[in-house]
Design an enzyme around this catalytic site. Structure first.
Site, PDB file in Angstrom:
ATOM      1  N   LYS A  47       0.837  -1.209   0.000  1.00 36.18           N
ATOM      2  CA  LYS A  47       0.000   0.000   0.000  1.00 36.18           C
ATOM      3  C   LYS A  47       0.866   1.251   0.000  1.00 36.18           C
ATOM      4  O   LYS A  47       1.955   1.252   0.581  1.00 36.18           O
ATOM      5  CB  LYS A  47      -0.864   0.025   1.270  1.00 36.18           C
ATOM      6  CG  LYS A  47      -2.102  -0.844   1.184  1.00 36.18           C
ATOM      7  CD  LYS A  47      -3.016  -0.479   2.351  1.00 36.18           C
ATOM      8  CE  LYS A  47      -4.103  -1.511   2.589  1.00 36.18           C
ATOM      9  NZ  LYS A  47      -4.781  -1.325   3.874  1.00 36.18           N
ATOM     10  N   ARG A  96     -17.411  -1.229  14.042  1.00 35.14           N
ATOM     11  CA  ARG A  96     -18.335  -0.139  13.731  1.00 35.14           C
ATOM     12  C   ARG A  96     -19.610  -0.660  13.102  1.00 35.14           C
ATOM     13  O   ARG A  96     -20.683  -0.512  13.626  1.00 35.14           O
ATOM     14  CB  ARG A  96     -17.679   0.850  12.750  1.00 35.14           C
ATOM     15  CG  ARG A  96     -16.567   1.662  13.348  1.00 35.14           C
ATOM     16  CD  ARG A  96     -15.694   2.259  12.276  1.00 35.14           C
ATOM     17  NE  ARG A  96     -15.005   1.214  11.539  1.00 35.14           N
ATOM     18  CZ  ARG A  96     -14.124   1.428  10.580  1.00 35.14           C
ATOM     19  NH1 ARG A  96     -13.852   2.647  10.209  1.00 35.14           N
ATOM     20  NH2 ARG A  96     -13.513   0.432   9.989  1.00 35.14           N
ATOM     21  N   SER A 134     -10.751   6.177   8.267  1.00 36.95           N
ATOM     22  CA  SER A 134      -9.598   6.912   7.741  1.00 36.95           C
ATOM     23  C   SER A 134      -9.882   7.393   6.319  1.00 36.95           C
ATOM     24  O   SER A 134      -9.459   8.486   5.923  1.00 36.95           O
ATOM     25  CB  SER A 134      -8.347   6.024   7.765  1.00 36.95           C
ATOM     26  OG  SER A 134      -8.067   5.667   9.102  1.00 36.95           O
TER      27      SER A 134
END
Ligand code: ADP
Length: 173
Positions: A47, A96, A134
């Site tokens: 990444k 979440r 993010s």
């Protein structure tokens, strides 16, 4: 065999690119539950992160300085191997949404195969932070030109605000 892992030591891993108020909330609650928390900033060579490993280490250390039983490190490779290197017996995760639950459940099962003596502990996201990711923060920093510091303050801890603004200012120059 007596396990050398510490049952009062939880390890919280993530990319923290950037760290959000939701991440900080999980660390705060974990630090109140366990004697020790290690935050592991995962470095994935595949990444291209917004913040370098060194930047994330420095900023996350600033955010978490008030928590005296929390330490911060970076790692590459498998999260369970990092947890074992830290001698933690617990891996801390935040949940979440339903999508998180599905993904975290599969990861948890895989980690149990890789490291049966490391237990994953899930904390439900705080109601004020469950919508924060993010990715969302990066979008706000990139597009919220007007009053961006004020906008970001609802999503990220203070030390990340200016560095986030600077990153995108540099990109649009
Ligand atoms: P990853 O690259 O592993 O997805 P993240 O940094 O995005 O890393 O997240 C690390 C952990 O924090 C995960 O368990 C994730 O579900 C949790 N998390 C992310 N955002 C929040 C939030 N707003 N509230 C609570 N937990 C969160």
């Amino acid at each position: 065999m007596v396990s050398a892992l510490d049952a009062k030591h939880a390890v919280y891993v993530g990319s923290f690119d950037p760290m959000s108020l939701g991440h900080e909330d999980i660390v705060r609650r974990g630090a109140a539950m366990y004697e020790r928390v290690t935050v592991g900033i995962g470095i994935n060579p595949e990444k291209r992160p917004l913040f370098s490993c060194e930047e994330r280490l420095e900023l996350v250390r600033m955010v978490l300085a008030p928590y005296k039983n929390v330490s911060i490190e970076s790692f590459d490779g498998l999260a369970v191997d990092f947890v074992r290197r830290c001698k933690g017996a617990l891996m801390l995760r935040g949940l979440r949404t339903l999508t998180d639950i599905e993904m975290e459940f599969t990861t948890c099962l895989a980690n149990r195969v890789l490291a049966p003596d490391i237990e994953t502990v899930f904390l439900m996201a705080g109601e004020k932070y469950a919508h924060i990711s993010s990715t969302l923060i990066k979008q706000i920093a990139q597009m919220g030109h007007h009053n961006s510091a004020e906008k970001l303050r609802a999503f990220v801890p203070e030390p990340f605000i200016q560095p986030l603004i600077d990153k995108f200012a540099r990109r649009t120059q």
